[in-house]
Design a protein around this motif. Structure first.
Motif, mmCIF file in Angstrom:
data_model
loop_
_atom_site.group_PDB
_atom_site.id
_atom_site.type_symbol
_atom_site.label_atom_id
_atom_site.label_comp_id
_atom_site.label_asym_id
_atom_site.label_seq_id
_atom_site.Cartn_x
_atom_site.Cartn_y
_atom_site.Cartn_z
ATOM 1 N N PRO A 287 9.234 1.929 -4.484
ATOM 2 C CA PRO A 287 8.183 0.969 -4.842
ATOM 3 C C PRO A 287 8.747 -0.430 -5.130
ATOM 4 C CG PRO A 287 7.790 3.039 -5.944
ATOM 5 C CD PRO A 287 9.108 3.161 -5.270
ATOM 6 N N GLY B 258 0.812 -1.227 0.000
ATOM 7 C CA GLY B 258 0.000 0.000 0.000
ATOM 8 C C GLY B 258 0.834 1.260 0.000
ATOM 9 N N LEU B 259 2.095 1.127 0.396
ATOM 10 C CA LEU B 259 2.964 2.317 0.423
ATOM 11 C C LEU B 259 3.609 2.604 -0.929
ATOM 12 C CD1 LEU B 259 4.833 1.989 3.830
ATOM 13 C CD2 LEU B 259 3.201 3.728 3.171
ATOM 14 N N ARG B 260 3.540 1.645 -1.844
ATOM 15 C CA ARG B 260 4.264 1.830 -3.116
ATOM 16 C C ARG B 260 3.868 3.089 -3.878
ATOM 17 N NH1 ARG B 260 3.744 -3.514 -6.337
ATOM 18 N NH2 ARG B 260 1.671 -3.236 -5.499
ATOM 19 N N PRO B 261 2.577 3.410 -3.956
ATOM 20 C CA PRO B 261 2.255 4.638 -4.705
ATOM 21 C C PRO B 261 2.653 5.918 -3.966
ATOM 22 C CG PRO B 261 0.323 3.232 -4.435
ATOM 23 C CD PRO B 261 1.361 2.716 -3.530
ATOM 24 N N LEU B 262 2.957 5.801 -2.684
ATOM 25 C CA LEU B 262 3.226 7.011 -1.902
ATOM 26 C C LEU B 262 4.697 7.395 -1.871
ATOM 27 C CD1 LEU B 262 0.919 6.408 1.189
ATOM 28 C CD2 LEU B 262 0.468 7.815 -0.790
ATOM 29 N N LEU B 263 5.566 6.482 -2.234
ATOM 30 C CA LEU B 263 7.006 6.774 -2.151
ATOM 31 C C LEU B 263 7.619 6.822 -3.541
ATOM 32 C CD1 LEU B 263 7.994 4.623 0.934
ATOM 33 C CD2 LEU B 263 8.252 7.083 0.718
#
Lengths: 335, 326
Positions: free
Chosen positions: B74, B64-69
């Protein structure tokens, strides 16, 4: 996020939310709450007549430049008016500063160059025309930049036209399918978080019903060049923007699976954007995290954008200042 | 009119191009940095702590963090999530180590926390995720200085490649030899065609060193947090000593705290000492920032001074040589 909103709107929105939470009539409650505060009471007396007349509160706040169009839509659609207004007020208290300048960088650069240059032109038009008439009559030619200060009024018009052309070009490119992705080049991280933030806001409202496009967008969509698609939910464009900007970050399978879901909330849950808290999606946490990432992206991009804009202002100012001397230099060289 | 308009458009579009190019170069440079960025470590730690608290799958939280960093995180997050999903047994910290999402200096500490149980590990991740009070990092403050140095280097590279050879040609035509002049040598070093690449390598090395060093400074506090949360979760002192590598013969809380750098006798005193240490660390951060804000512009003076010396020294050398010639 708009530059056209009132700069102190957070205080007023928080006051409205406070009155709404107390379940008092908004107009009277606002007037009594703000009685001791000269700034807020001015706002209360401005908003109260419209609120008393029965106009929906989101519309009244929108007309007073306290809400953006997007926020008005959210506020009107949310069943929990107070919670939604609270969220908007707290977000407005620490807005992502300078976002417009970063997202519309070509327009910012044009402004940064054109404003000081135009100021010079107008200053010349007011005071320093004699030298330029004299050089004109002597048939002395100057370079392209020199010509700008040579004909100050025409140059001011030219700069204004250039500014308009770039602003219109920026808006037009954003409305054309495919081409609009060119506008992500200078701040992809900011655009990514803005799109995600809007998606989270729509998802928490369950805003999945298809919407009718306005005539211009509808016509563009029919021709096949518009960035909007008919009979799609209001978040469709943001979704496609976000999908485009995360194409290297999400696995193709996950992208495909999420696109097959009909409602936005389940798409975001599948992608892991929103966690579940006791079986319910935790939208607040997702929105807070997204806002933090947006602030972070914005401050990172501002590191570069600020010096670039300052340099452009300096170039515009000094370029025009030096061009004032161009006729003199020419005269000296003729002599 | 047409060339004037073209010139104005150029003045508007060149800055946009510069921003795009610098963004692209920085995106590539990030992949070569030795340790993960502090923001990424904090974000990942915070999300894992939240998932552990809600008893949810860690791999989902990482995905879930991949699009945010930004890139390359990613890919690293996916690598860590895949490692957790694989059949072989693997712990959360090992998966983060595989994905290079924890700084190398923090891995032993994370493993110690993991050995003491999920509650201690969750508490430890939460401690890591707490941002310092001075949110604007030194990296952010030094960036404008580095960008200005990069701009100077690029201008001088242009000078070195397109203008300096003409000077050399002119010098050769009038039988002047200034290649041995000290100033000219400086100019070649500072503004040679490879100066841009040298600058990029220097930035990568500096940022990597800084990202390693910044966690070293916080290790004492994080070790204290492990002891505190282990004691509060009822972990026996023997186990705490074993996890932190303290000899078992001295397995009292006081000796464990002493070994970890804390001169306290019980958990309450440790909690107070930790809070005051964090406060002190924040205060030092504020002072460091103030000093850095004064020093950072002075850093710019160094390349400007060297280049000024080189260019003016070169001009003086040419004038002297011409005088000698005449």
């Amino acid at each position: 996020m708009s530059v056209f909103l009132h700069p102190h709107r957070a205080d007023i929105l928080a006051a409205v939310a406070l009155v709404a939470r107390a379940r008092e009539p908004l107009a009277d409650g606002l007037v009594s709450l703000t009685a001791g505060d000269p700034h807020l009471s001015r706002w209360a007396s401005r908003l109260a007549p419209a609120l008393r007349s029965g106009t929906p509160a989101p519309d009244v706040l929108r007309r007073a430049r306290l809400l953006s169009r997007h926020e008005t839509r959210i506020l009107a659609a949310d069943a929990d008016f107070v919670a939604a207004l609270d969220r908007i007020a707290s977000a407005a208290a620490s807005p992502p500063r300078g976002i417009w300048w970063v997202r519309h960088l070509p327009v910012s650069c044009a402004l940064a160059f054109a404003l000081p240059a135009t100021a010079w032109c107008l200053l010349l038009a007011a005071n320093g025309m004699d030298l330029h008439y004299a050089t004109d009559q002597l048939g002395i030619t100057v370079g392209s930049i020199g010509r700008l200060s040579h004909q100050p009024l025409a140059s001011a018009l030219l700069l204004g036209a250039m500014l308009l052309a770039i602003t219109a070009g920026d808006a037009a490119v954003r409305g054309v399918r495919g081409l609009r992705h060119l506008t992500h080049f200078w701040c992809p991280e900011v655009d990514r978080q803005v799109a995600l933030l809007r998606l989270i806001q729509h998802a928490r409202l369950g805003d999945d019903a298809p919407v009718r496009l306005d005539p211009l967008r509808s016509a563009l969509a029919r021709v096949g060049v518009g960035a909007w698609r008919p009979n799609q939910p209001v978040w469709d464009r943001d979704w496609r923007t976000w999908m485009f900007l995360t194409r290297w970050r999400l696995s193709p399978d996950l992208r495909k699976q999420s696109a097959q879901r009909r409602d936005l909330a389940s798409r975001l849950t599948l992608l892991g954007i929103v966690d579940s808290d006791r079986g319910r999606p935790d939208w607040d946490a997702a929105e807070t995290l997204c806002r933090e990432r947006l602030d972070d992206a914005l401050s990172s991009s501002y590191l570069l954008v600020r010096p670039v804009l300052l340099l452009t202002v300096w170039t515009g100012f000094m370029g025009m200042a030096m061009s004032v001397l161009a006729p003199l230099i020419r005269v000296a060289s003729y002599l | 009119m047409k060339d004037t308009l073209a010139f104005l458009m150029l003045l508007t579009l060149v800055p946009v191009g510069v921003v795009c190019v610098v963004n692209a170069v920085w995106a590539v440079m990030r992949a070569f940095m030795a340790g993960p960025a502090a923001e990424a470590v904090r974000l990942v730690a915070g999300r894992i702590a939240e998932s552990m608290h809600r008893v949810q799958a860690i791999e989902l939280a990482l995905e879930g963090l991949r699009p945010l960093l930004p890139w390359p995180y990613p890919r690293r997050l996916q690598k860590a999530a895949d490692a957790l999903r694989a059949n072989r047994p693997i712990t959360t910290v090992e998966a983060l180590e595989i994905g290079r999402l924890l700084p190398a200096t923090m891995v032993p500490l994370a493993k110690s926390a993991e050995r003491l149980g999920p509650t201690v590990l969750e508490h430890w991740f939460r401690s890591v995720s707490v941002p310092p009070r001075v949110r604007v990092s030194i990296g952010r403050r030094i960036a404008p200085v580095l960008l200005t140095i990069a701009a100077i280097v690029l201008v001088m590279m242009f000078f070195s490649v397109f203008i300096a050879p003409k000077f050399e040609l002119m010098a050769r035509e009038i039988d002047l030899d200034f290649t041995g002049v000290g100033a000219w040598a400086w100019l070649q070093i500072l503004a040679g065609p490879w100066a841009g690449l040298t600058l990029i390598i220097i930035v990568i090395v500096l940022v990597s060193l800084w990202s390693r060093w910044r966690w070293v400074m916080g290790r004492r506090i994080l070790r204290g947090e492990i002891i505190l949360s282990a004691v509060r979760s009822g972990v026996p002192e023997d186990a705490i000593a074993a996890a932190l590598g303290v000899p078992r013969a001295n397995a009292s809380l006081t000796s464990i705290c002493h070994a970890a750098g804390w001169k306290v006798a019980d958990a309450d005193a440790l909690a107070i000492a930790l809070a005051s240490s964090r406060e002190r660390s924040d205060r030092h951060g504020v002072v460091l920032m103030a000093v850095f804000e004064i020093v950072a512009p002075l850093l710019l003076a160094i390349p400007v001074l060297l280049l000024g010396r080189a260019v003016f020294g070169l001009l003086i050398s040419i004038i002297n040589s011409l005088e000698n010639l005449s």
